[in-house]
Enzyme design. Structure first.
Site, PDB file in Angstrom:
ATOM      1  N   ASP A 119      -3.032  -3.050   2.732  1.00 43.94           N
ATOM      2  CA  ASP A 119      -3.507  -3.283   4.088  1.00 43.94           C
ATOM      3  C   ASP A 119      -4.678  -4.254   4.099  1.00 43.94           C
ATOM      4  O   ASP A 119      -5.573  -4.179   3.239  1.00 43.94           O
ATOM      5  CB  ASP A 119      -3.936  -1.966   4.742  1.00 43.94           C
ATOM      6  CG  ASP A 119      -2.742  -1.183   5.273  1.00 43.94           C
ATOM      7  OD1 ASP A 119      -1.595  -1.657   5.107  1.00 43.94           O
ATOM      8  OD2 ASP A 119      -2.947  -0.107   5.857  1.00 43.94           O
ATOM      9  N   GLU A 124       0.809  -1.212   0.000  1.00 44.43           N
ATOM     10  CA  GLU A 124       0.000   0.000   0.000  1.00 44.43           C
ATOM     11  C   GLU A 124       0.843   1.262   0.000  1.00 44.43           C
ATOM     12  O   GLU A 124       0.415   2.312  -0.468  1.00 44.43           O
ATOM     13  CB  GLU A 124      -0.946   0.010   1.203  1.00 44.43           C
ATOM     14  CG  GLU A 124      -1.978   1.116   1.149  1.00 44.43           C
ATOM     15  CD  GLU A 124      -3.145   0.898   2.089  1.00 44.43           C
ATOM     16  OE1 GLU A 124      -3.598   1.875   2.706  1.00 44.43           O
ATOM     17  OE2 GLU A 124      -3.621  -0.250   2.206  1.00 44.43           O
ATOM     18  N   TYR A 134      -2.433  -4.887  13.722  1.00 51.25           N
ATOM     19  CA  TYR A 134      -3.198  -4.032  12.808  1.00 51.25           C
ATOM     20  C   TYR A 134      -4.173  -3.144  13.580  1.00 51.25           C
ATOM     21  O   TYR A 134      -5.011  -3.648  14.343  1.00 51.25           O
ATOM     22  CB  TYR A 134      -3.956  -4.926  11.822  1.00 51.25           C
ATOM     23  CG  TYR A 134      -4.722  -4.181  10.755  1.00 51.25           C
ATOM     24  CD1 TYR A 134      -4.064  -3.594   9.679  1.00 51.25           C
ATOM     25  CD2 TYR A 134      -6.110  -4.074  10.819  1.00 51.25           C
ATOM     26  CE1 TYR A 134      -4.768  -2.935   8.688  1.00 51.25           C
ATOM     27  CE2 TYR A 134      -6.821  -3.409   9.834  1.00 51.25           C
ATOM     28  CZ  TYR A 134      -6.140  -2.836   8.766  1.00 51.25           C
ATOM     29  OH  TYR A 134      -6.843  -2.173   7.794  1.00 51.25           O
TER      30      TYR A 134
END
Length: 987
Positions: free
Chosen positions: A107, A9, A320
């Protein structure tokens, strides 16, 4: 075997992938390559949904009649600049013959999936795609993710939800913003959105509730008691369930009777209470905690958490962060003690970490729940400790996550609550105390000083009490009456707003119930911070300390929508729930998008209706009173040549602001009370002329002088835009010319400021920077800083060299301008141009650098100096978006004028006769408006009605709905829309 292309990303993540993958990587300019892998990256979003004008150039013009815009199929386009360049890099890499597989390494969430899917669609490369799915950026987690790549087909529901969210936001935002802006009640662009508008409504309605709150005075009595051995404590008078009274005399009588009287302890109740550890953090609960404890904005917290997750400089130390789960999956159980043990390497956590690591069996009931973990589990430490010193924000966020992780494995906190009832002077007094018996989870959660829960409202203060036994006797040494007032609800902070967004506006404090509401909130944990920042950036809300307060622009926007469903947090929450169901394969994307399209059509219809909504019948009997941006007026108004009855009520006059409800009341009752600088009413005077009068019925304008004019010619009075001398008569008799504009740069001048200036020679202004309004040379009003240096005036030299650029109410222009007879160089930059709003800072940048990026407009744009130093608004590619005077070319003649034989030409609003010159010499006045009865009239249709007297059947629309009609030339050479049935009857 060929190579695998991995698309991350962002560059930092791509470099972390390369460090974890086997082999030696060689760095190229925009990618890394080894024998088996090519690793490249996006830079966030490289692709976006196309703009309306990309579908059809006609949509460049913002027109209510061209809405709604609902594409049959949404188109994509590269984002100009760095995005387009990197997309070209990825296209070349994907088409390489030695690349036979692509890995989506964006992501692991809805937004990451959308970024990749948009890139994949524009790359148009037919090669197998796998999905890398990791919740931690440690090397071990990355390697494990590459060993267990998912098939891209597994991500189809997530991709469908991501596309639906983006397209729904486009439909509601693009159409709503254009429709609201074109209604014309507010200055500049009125930005609306599927999530931002109901979020704004929460803030505005809370502020209105606070404004409407009327405090009530009440009284309480606090007494101090003393037992033997110098034991003292406080008690509050109560009777039944009440501990307050509205009668001061009653409270004073209680205090007088108790003060100095003997006291006896009637009862002592002790109760042990336990509190469970909190759940682990999801992103929203982390943002709320960081805002409450440290004042961090949601955006700052998210940015810090993202850095801690990606670990570019200090290592990947948390999992995350953009998660909505507060639980862990069962497969995480084997790692829990290891993570706790590693945290023992940080001295502040050592005793708590050793406790968790030493447990034979971990308490997992509030930690592990497979059914409440979707794509990502709760935010926890990875077990890798930071390399080096973390920045302030990162350190605080990391500390919260580590402490919460250790706290959930600790026992309940135990308290002893004590309630003592004491009698003195015939009244009873209650005392509350709390003692911490066992810190439990609060030790690791709050460190050496466990945070106590905040006391709510006017509850009795909790004290650390001495030992007190029932039946003891002592003395009431003093009793005091406390005068207090009821308080309005608190303003939203980011912490409380995030909580309200999570539960779609419902007031839910219980952690378990909040968890159950997560699929029905406003937005997602990943987008809520951006929503709040968007409201700040467009000027809808301001920060006042920790509080979020709606601006006038924000309030006006919600007032414009009224109770429309777009302001409903519950409706938007139900949409978010459907998106979650699409994400999990439980709902249909097509059905959701069809419902959003219908809602969009209804939203546009709402604005069509309010544009002509009647507030009541015009008193002159000529039409209805309707609202525009600056006034309320009669709908019979046609044109400058046919003004209609002229009934008008200006929204702002003489310090008074008049709203829709007051106009309705005036039309119903003939008068209405106004709120302003003095007591006044709005009445219908002689000839049905609206007039503001005082309590005695005298016109208020005669009593509203703010003070004598410094030039001695008259009084200073207020009008809609300024404060000026009453000696002003007309353009031919301008009077002394003394004027103080209400808006000057970033300063707003009030009537109180002007009064102070006229009385004392200067006035302190309320503004972000210290400033004063003073009388300069020749009694000219000037805003200066504390040292006397002018703060407003010239923004820079005129590009034409004739003077300086200064600001007025509507534009920025050259000071060489004198009058119509002496126009000067004519350099002008209008503040409002076709949906764009130009501000002072942007004009300064233009004069200094030759161009300026515009922040407020329908699409990204720049203000530049075109040919002949003519200011012009252009797109990022340099193409004109708002034509400059120098860019105009003679308009095409479409027909001969039926009245005078002149040329009929088109402009932005109509087809009209070229003989028109000025107000004094208007020409024949023949005109065909381009927009008539919900239809855009084409040049061909205008030519047909002029040459043939009528068009063929056309489709129109009015307030009653769609109908078939014709354009017809009347006997007086005017063009009207005639319904088909009326035309046939006449024939």
């Amino acid at each position: 075997m060929g190579k695998t292309l991995v698309i991350a990303e962002k560059p930092s993540v791509g470099k972390d992938y390369a460090k974890a993958l086997p082999g030696s990587f060689k760095a190229e300019s925009d990618y890394l390559e080894s024998d088996d892998f090519v690793v490249s990256w996006a830079v966030g979003h490289l692709v976006e949904l196309a703009e309306p004008e990309d579908y059809d150039p006609k949509y460049k013009l913002w027109s209510l009649n061209r809405l709604p815009i609902i594409p049959d199929e949404f188109h994509l386009k590269p984002i100009e600049g760095r995005g387009k360049k990197q997309l070209d890099v990825l296209r070349k890499l994907a088409k390489r013959k030695d690349v036979d597989e692509i890995v989506n390494g964006c992501d692991a969430g809805r937004e990451g999936e959308l970024i990749f899917e948009y890139i994949r669609e524009l790359l148009a490369v037919d090669k197998p795609v796998k999905r890398l799915w990791v919740s931690s950026m440690t090397k071990d987690a990355i390697r494990e993710g590459f060993e267990h790549l998912r098939d891209s087909s597994e991500m189809a529901p997530l991709s469908a939800a991501a596309r639906s969210r983006g397209e729904a936001d486009w439909l509601v935002g693009m159409n709503g913003t254009r429709a609201a802006t074109k209604v014309g009640r507010l200055e500049g662009v009125v930005s609306l959105g599927r999530v931002q508008t109901p979020t704004l409504a929460l803030i505005v309605r809370r502020d209105l509730e606070i404004d409407a709150f009327v405090p009530e005075t009440y009284f309480q009595v606090d007494a101090r008691f003393q037992l033997d051995q110098e034991r003292t404590y406080l008690g509050r008078w109560f009777e039944g369930k009440e501990d307050r009274t509205s009668e001061h005399g009653r409270a004073q009588a209680v205090a007088d009777a108790a003060s100095g009287a003997d006291a006896s302890v009637l009862s002592v109740k002790r109760n042990e209470r336990k509190t469970r550890p909190p759940l682990l953090y999801d992103l929203t609960s982390l943002q709320r905690e960081a805002n409450s404890r440290y004042g961090l904005s949601a955006q700052r917290t998210l940015a810090a958490a993202q850095r801690l997750y990606e670990g570019s400089s200090h290592g990947a130390v948390i999992t995350y962060p953009r998660t909505r789960s507060q639980f862990l999956p069962s497969d995480q159980i084997p790692t829990l003690k290891r993570i706790a043990a590693s945290l023992g390497g940080i001295p502040a956590y050592k005793p708590h970490a050793e406790y968790v690591a030493g447990l034979d069996v971990l308490p997992l009931a509030r930690v592990v729940n497979d059914g409440k973990v979707d794509d990502h589990h709760a935010i926890i430490p990875t077990g890798d400790l930071p390399r080096g010193e973390l920045s302030n924000d990162d350190r605080r966020v990391y500390d919260l996550i580590c402490r919460r992780y250790l706290a959930v494995f600790h026992p309940e906190a135990r308290f002893e609550d004590t309630e003592v009832v004491t009698e003195a002077g015939g009244s009873r007094f209650r005392t509350k105390g709390r003692r911490l018996l066992e810190a439990g989870w609060r030790g690791p959660a709050f460190g050496d000083e466990p945070a106590e829960p905040e006391r709510k409202g006017d509850e009795e203060p909790e004290q650390t009490l001495p030992r007190i036994d029932e039946g003891e006797r002592g003395t009431c040494t003093s009793a005091e009456v406390l005068e207090k007032q009821t308080k309005p609800p608190g303003r939203y902070t980011e912490a409380s707003l995030l909580g309200a967004m999570e539960t779609a506006g419902r007031a839910i404090d219980d952690e378990e119930l909040r968890e159950a509401m997560k699929d029905s909130g406003l937005g997602t944990p990943a987008t809520r911070a951006d929503t709040i920042e968007r409201l700040l950036n467009v000027g809808y809300i301001d920060r006042e300390g920790k509080a979020l307060v709606a601006t006038t622009k924000g309030r006006d926007t919600i007032e414009l929508l009224g109770t429309h469903a777009l302001t409903s947090a519950e409706l938007t929450g139900s949409w978010e729930k459907r998106l979650s169901e699409i994400e999990h394969g439980q709902a249909d994307r097509a059905g959701f998008m069809a419902d959003i399209a219908r809602f969009t059509e209804q939203l546009v219809d709402y604005f069509r209706e309010i544009r002509t909504e009647s507030l009541g019948a015009c008193p002159n009997g000529d039409g209805d009173v309707i609202e525009n941006r600056s006034a309320f007026g009669c709908s019979s108004y046609k044109s400058k040549k046919e003004p209609g009855c002229g009934f008008t009520i200006w929204k702002t006059q003489g310090g008074f602001s008049i709203d829709r409800d007051q106009v309705r009341a005036l039309l119903e009752k003939g008068e209405v009370e106004l709120h302003g600088p003095v007591e006044a009413r709005l009445v219908l005077a002689e000839g049905n002329t609206p007039e503001i009068v005082d309590a005695a019925g005298a016109p208020i304008a005669q009593t509203l002088a703010l003070g004598p004019c410094p030039n001695g010619d008259g009084d200073i009075r207020e009008n809609r835009a300024a404060f000026g001398c009453s000696s002003y008569k007309s353009k031919k008799e301008p009077g002394c010319g003394f004027t103080i504009w209400k808006s000057q740069g970033s300063f707003t001048i009030t009537a109180d400021d002007v009064r102070q200036l006229l009385e004392q020679g200067e006035a302190q202004l309320e503004s972000a920077t210290p400033a004063r309004l003073v009388l300069g040379d020749g009694h000219q009003p000037v805003i200066v800083d504390p040292d006397g240096k002018p703060l407003t005036g010239a923004l820079g030299p005129c590009p034409n060299g004739d003077g300086e650029i200064k600001e007025n109410r509507r534009a920025f222009g050259c000071s060489s301008w004198k009058s119509k007879d002496e126009p000067g160089c004519g350099f002008t930059i209008w503040k409002s141009q076709k949906g764009y709003v130009v501000n002072e800072a942007e004009v300064r940048a233009l004069l200094e650098h030759g161009e300026a990026t515009l922040a407020d407009g329908p699409q990204p744009a720049k203000l530049v100096l075109g040919e002949g130093n003519v200011p012009q608004i252009v797109g990022l590619d340099g193409a004109p978006l708002v034509r400059s005077a120098a860019a105009r070319v003679p308009r095409e003649t479409i027909a001969t004028c039926p009245r005078c034989g002149g040329e009929i030409r088109g402009n932005s609003r109509a087809y009209g006769c070229s003989s028109w010159k000025s107000r004094k010499n208007p020409g024949c006045g023949f005109v065909i408006w381009k927009s008539m009865k919900g239809r855009e009239i084409t040049p061909e249709e205008a030519r047909q009605v002029i040459e043939q007297g009528s068009t063929g059947p056309l489709e129109f629309r009015d307030r009653q709905g769609a109908f078939t009609g014709r354009l017809v030339m009347t006997d007086d050479k005017s063009v009207e829309v005639v319904r088909a049935d009326s035309a046939e009857a006449a024939a």
